[in-house]
Design a protein around this motif. Structure first.
Motif, short mmCIF file in Angstrom:
data_model
loop_
_atom_site.label_atom_id
_atom_site.label_comp_id
_atom_site.label_asym_id
_atom_site.label_seq_id
_atom_site.Cartn_x
_atom_site.Cartn_y
_atom_site.Cartn_z
N GLY A 43 0.81 -1.20 0.00
CA GLY A 43 0.00 0.00 0.00
C GLY A 43 0.85 1.26 0.00
O GLY A 43 0.52 2.24 -0.66
N ALA A 44 1.96 1.24 0.72
CA ALA A 44 2.85 2.40 0.76
C ALA A 44 3.48 2.65 -0.61
O ALA A 44 3.61 3.80 -1.04
N VAL A 45 3.83 1.58 -1.32
CA VAL A 45 4.39 1.74 -2.67
C VAL A 45 3.34 2.33 -3.60
O VAL A 45 3.62 3.27 -4.37
N VAL A 46 2.11 1.80 -3.54
CA VAL A 46 1.03 2.34 -4.38
C VAL A 46 0.77 3.80 -4.02
O VAL A 46 0.58 4.65 -4.90
N GLY A 47 0.76 4.11 -2.73
CA GLY A 47 0.54 5.49 -2.30
C GLY A 47 1.64 6.42 -2.76
O GLY A 47 1.38 7.56 -3.15
N ALA A 48 2.88 5.96 -2.73
CA ALA A 48 3.98 6.79 -3.21
C ALA A 48 3.86 7.05 -4.71
O ALA A 48 4.11 8.17 -5.17
N LEU A 49 3.47 6.04 -5.46
CA LEU A 49 3.27 6.23 -6.90
C LEU A 49 2.10 7.18 -7.17
O LEU A 49 2.18 8.05 -8.04
N TRP A 50 1.02 7.01 -6.41
CA TRP A 50 -0.14 7.90 -6.54
C TRP A 50 0.26 9.34 -6.16
O TRP A 50 -0.11 10.29 -6.85
N GLY A 51 1.00 9.48 -5.09
CA GLY A 51 1.45 10.80 -4.66
C GLY A 51 2.38 11.44 -5.68
O GLY A 51 2.35 12.66 -5.87
#
Length: 147
Positions: free
Chosen positions: A37-45
């Protein structure tokens, strides 16, 4: 098969990652979902920061962009961990790991997202949407496509 194994007492093992997966403890699954989730959030951010309007008082946009990336990474990581943790707890309480347990986990993650947005309409909408999506995903046994 990678069916759910429930043991009596304090040992509870949830294995729902794939057909060839080894047994994974709920804590390991929660940490793994949090990391993903953190990786997806970093990409989204990163995508969000790329399209943000420049801040008038800041001459260099690096720090506001990194704040957006970090905020989204923490948010999505927390939602992933909350989903996995709640699903594991629901599976342990109900003594079965089925679509209902995953729907409960998705609902809690959606509720937390809405509470972060400080909006009850968003919280209830995301609770229903993510709960339905997670339950449907588990009910249909969809798996990622592999070569």
């Amino acid at each position: 098969s990678a069916a759910t194994k429930m043991a009596t007492g304090s040992e509870i093992v949830v294995s729902e990652i794939g057909d060839d997966a080894e047994d994974v403890s709920p804590t390991e699954w929660m940490v793994d979902c949090g990391k993903k989730g953190a990786v997806v959030g970093a990409l989204w951010g990163t995508a969000e920061a790329a399209f943000m309007q420049p801040v008038a008082s800041t001459t260099w946009l690096f720090f506001p962009a990194m704040k957006i990336v970090g905020t989204n990474a923490v948010l999505f990581g927390g939602l992933g961990a909350a989903y996995a943790g709640t699903t594991s707890i629901a599976s342990a309480v109900r003594r079965k790991n089925d679509f209902v347990s995953h729907a409960v986990g998705g609902s809690v993650a959606g509720l937390l997202y809405g509470l972060k947005a400080r909006s009850w309409p968003i919280a209830t909408g995301m609770c229903a949407t993510l709960g339905f999506a997670a339950g449907l995903w588990k009910f249909t046994n969809l798996r990622p496509v592999s070569d």
